[in-house]
Write a protein that holds these residues in place. Structure first.
Motif, PDB file in Angstrom:
ATOM      1  N   GLN A  49       0.829  -1.203   0.000  1.00  0.00           N
ATOM      2  CA  GLN A  49       0.000   0.000   0.000  1.00  0.00           C
ATOM      3  C   GLN A  49       0.864   1.253   0.000  1.00  0.00           C
ATOM      4  OE1 GLN A  49      -3.246   0.039   2.786  1.00  0.00           O
ATOM      5  NE2 GLN A  49      -3.035   2.231   3.106  1.00  0.00           N
ATOM      6  N   ALA A  50       0.474   2.233  -0.812  1.00  0.00           N
ATOM      7  CA  ALA A  50       1.180   3.512  -0.818  1.00  0.00           C
ATOM      8  C   ALA A  50       0.989   4.178   0.543  1.00  0.00           C
ATOM      9  CB  ALA A  50       0.646   4.414  -1.918  1.00  0.00           C
ATOM     10  N   VAL A  51       2.077   4.666   1.140  1.00  0.00           N
ATOM     11  CA  VAL A  51       2.002   5.303   2.453  1.00  0.00           C
ATOM     12  C   VAL A  51       2.081   6.817   2.365  1.00  0.00           C
ATOM     13  CG1 VAL A  51       2.904   3.299   3.702  1.00  0.00           C
ATOM     14  CG2 VAL A  51       4.500   5.035   2.856  1.00  0.00           C
ATOM     15  N   LEU A  52       2.533   7.317   1.216  1.00  0.00           N
ATOM     16  CA  LEU A  52       2.662   8.762   1.040  1.00  0.00           C
ATOM     17  C   LEU A  52       2.250   9.138  -0.372  1.00  0.00           C
ATOM     18  CD1 LEU A  52       3.626  11.438   2.348  1.00  0.00           C
ATOM     19  CD2 LEU A  52       5.862  10.978   1.351  1.00  0.00           C
ATOM     20  N   HIS A  53       1.348  10.102  -0.468  1.00  0.00           N
ATOM     21  CA  HIS A  53       0.936  10.643  -1.757  1.00  0.00           C
ATOM     22  C   HIS A  53       1.538  12.036  -1.891  1.00  0.00           C
ATOM     23  CE1 HIS A  53      -3.023   8.085  -1.921  1.00  0.00           C
ATOM     24  NE2 HIS A  53      -1.947   7.352  -1.707  1.00  0.00           N
ATOM     25  N   LEU A  54       2.023  12.346  -3.083  1.00  0.00           N
ATOM     26  CA  LEU A  54       2.598  13.665  -3.344  1.00  0.00           C
ATOM     27  C   LEU A  54       1.781  14.359  -4.425  1.00  0.00           C
ATOM     28  CD1 LEU A  54       6.383  12.688  -3.537  1.00  0.00           C
ATOM     29  CD2 LEU A  54       5.146  13.635  -1.576  1.00  0.00           C
ATOM     30  N   TYR A  55       1.500  15.640  -4.207  1.00  0.00           N
ATOM     31  CA  TYR A  55       0.872  16.498  -5.208  1.00  0.00           C
ATOM     32  C   TYR A  55       1.965  17.359  -5.806  1.00  0.00           C
ATOM     33  CZ  TYR A  55      -3.817  15.829  -3.060  1.00  0.00           C
ATOM     34  OH  TYR A  55      -4.993  15.332  -2.569  1.00  0.00           O
ATOM     35  N   PHE A  56       1.972  17.481  -7.137  1.00  0.00           N
ATOM     36  CA  PHE A  56       2.890  18.383  -7.824  1.00  0.00           C
ATOM     37  C   PHE A  56       2.058  19.432  -8.565  1.00  0.00           C
ATOM     38  CE2 PHE A  56       5.328  14.218  -8.358  1.00  0.00           C
ATOM     39  CZ  PHE A  56       6.025  14.381  -7.178  1.00  0.00           C
ATOM     40  N   GLY A  57       2.616  20.614  -8.712  1.00  0.00           N
ATOM     41  CA  GLY A  57       1.967  21.639  -9.515  1.00  0.00           C
ATOM     42  C   GLY A  57       0.803  22.338  -8.840  1.00  0.00           C
ATOM     43  N   ARG A  58       0.699  22.235  -7.541  1.00  0.00           N
ATOM     44  CA  ARG A  58      -0.341  22.948  -6.792  1.00  0.00           C
ATOM     45  C   ARG A  58       0.334  24.000  -5.922  1.00  0.00           C
ATOM     46  NH1 ARG A  58      -4.767  18.634  -4.465  1.00  0.00           N
ATOM     47  NH2 ARG A  58      -5.322  17.750  -6.480  1.00  0.00           N
ATOM     48  N   PRO A  59      -0.363  25.072  -5.629  1.00  0.00           N
ATOM     49  CA  PRO A  59       0.232  26.069  -4.723  1.00  0.00           C
ATOM     50  C   PRO A  59       0.431  25.477  -3.335  1.00  0.00           C
ATOM     51  CG  PRO A  59      -1.884  26.835  -5.637  1.00  0.00           C
ATOM     52  CD  PRO A  59      -1.676  25.442  -6.112  1.00  0.00           C
ATOM     53  N   VAL A  60       1.565  25.794  -2.741  1.00  0.00           N
ATOM     54  CA  VAL A  60       1.864  25.334  -1.390  1.00  0.00           C
ATOM     55  C   VAL A  60       1.163  26.255  -0.402  1.00  0.00           C
ATOM     56  CG1 VAL A  60       3.717  24.918   0.285  1.00  0.00           C
ATOM     57  CG2 VAL A  60       4.072  24.390  -2.135  1.00  0.00           C
ATOM     58  N   PRO A  61       0.444  25.703   0.566  1.00  0.00           N
ATOM     59  CA  PRO A  61      -0.253  26.549   1.537  1.00  0.00           C
ATOM     60  C   PRO A  61       0.717  27.442   2.314  1.00  0.00           C
ATOM     61  CG  PRO A  61      -0.880  24.230   1.793  1.00  0.00           C
ATOM     62  CD  PRO A  61       0.259  24.274   0.839  1.00  0.00           C
TER      63      PRO A  61
END
Length: 125
Positions: A49-61
């Motif tokens: 199972q994937a334990v970490l998902h990464l988002y790319f290309g979104r503004p960082v809060p």
């Protein structure tokens, strides 16, 4: 009702630095990710199972961690992990938990997320 933790998600400011940190330094591996219609990556440990998902290309809060203080992973081979961190010049704090004796290595990923790696008390730094 809840049977376990599924995953954490990090909004990555720099895709390459983030992947280098989690795959090169921490030893996670990039694996299968369905086409979700936006860029990202799913990272796996030794399990299926994937334990970490990464988002790319979104503004960082602006508030990098929000109300979540940190994510923690069970890890092995404390000496090798420390050697990789030292060679890469990545700052960390290592301490032994009172009572249980668990070794805890705390650091921050390139996006400001706090990461804890927990090692068996029998491992020696």
């Amino acid at each position: 009702m809840i049977v376990g933790m599924n995953h954490f998600t990090v909004t990555a400011e720099d895709e390459r630095q983030t992947l280098d940190f989690y795959t090169g330094l921490l030893g996670l591996r990039v694996g299968h990710r369905p086409d979700l219609g936006f860029p990202g990556a799913w990272l796996y440990g030794s399990g299926p199972q994937a334990v970490l998902h990464l988002y790319f290309g979104r503004p960082v809060p602006a508030q990098r961690t929000g109300v979540i203080d940190h994510m923690a992973f069970t890890a092995q081979d404390l000496r090798a992990v420390k050697a990789r961190f030292d060679a890469a010049g990545v700052k960390y704090e290592l301490r032994q938990q009172a009572g249980a004796g668990t070794w805890q290595l705390f650091c921050h990923d390139p996006n400001g997320a706090k990461v804890e790696l927990d090692f068996d008390p029998a491992e020696m730094p």
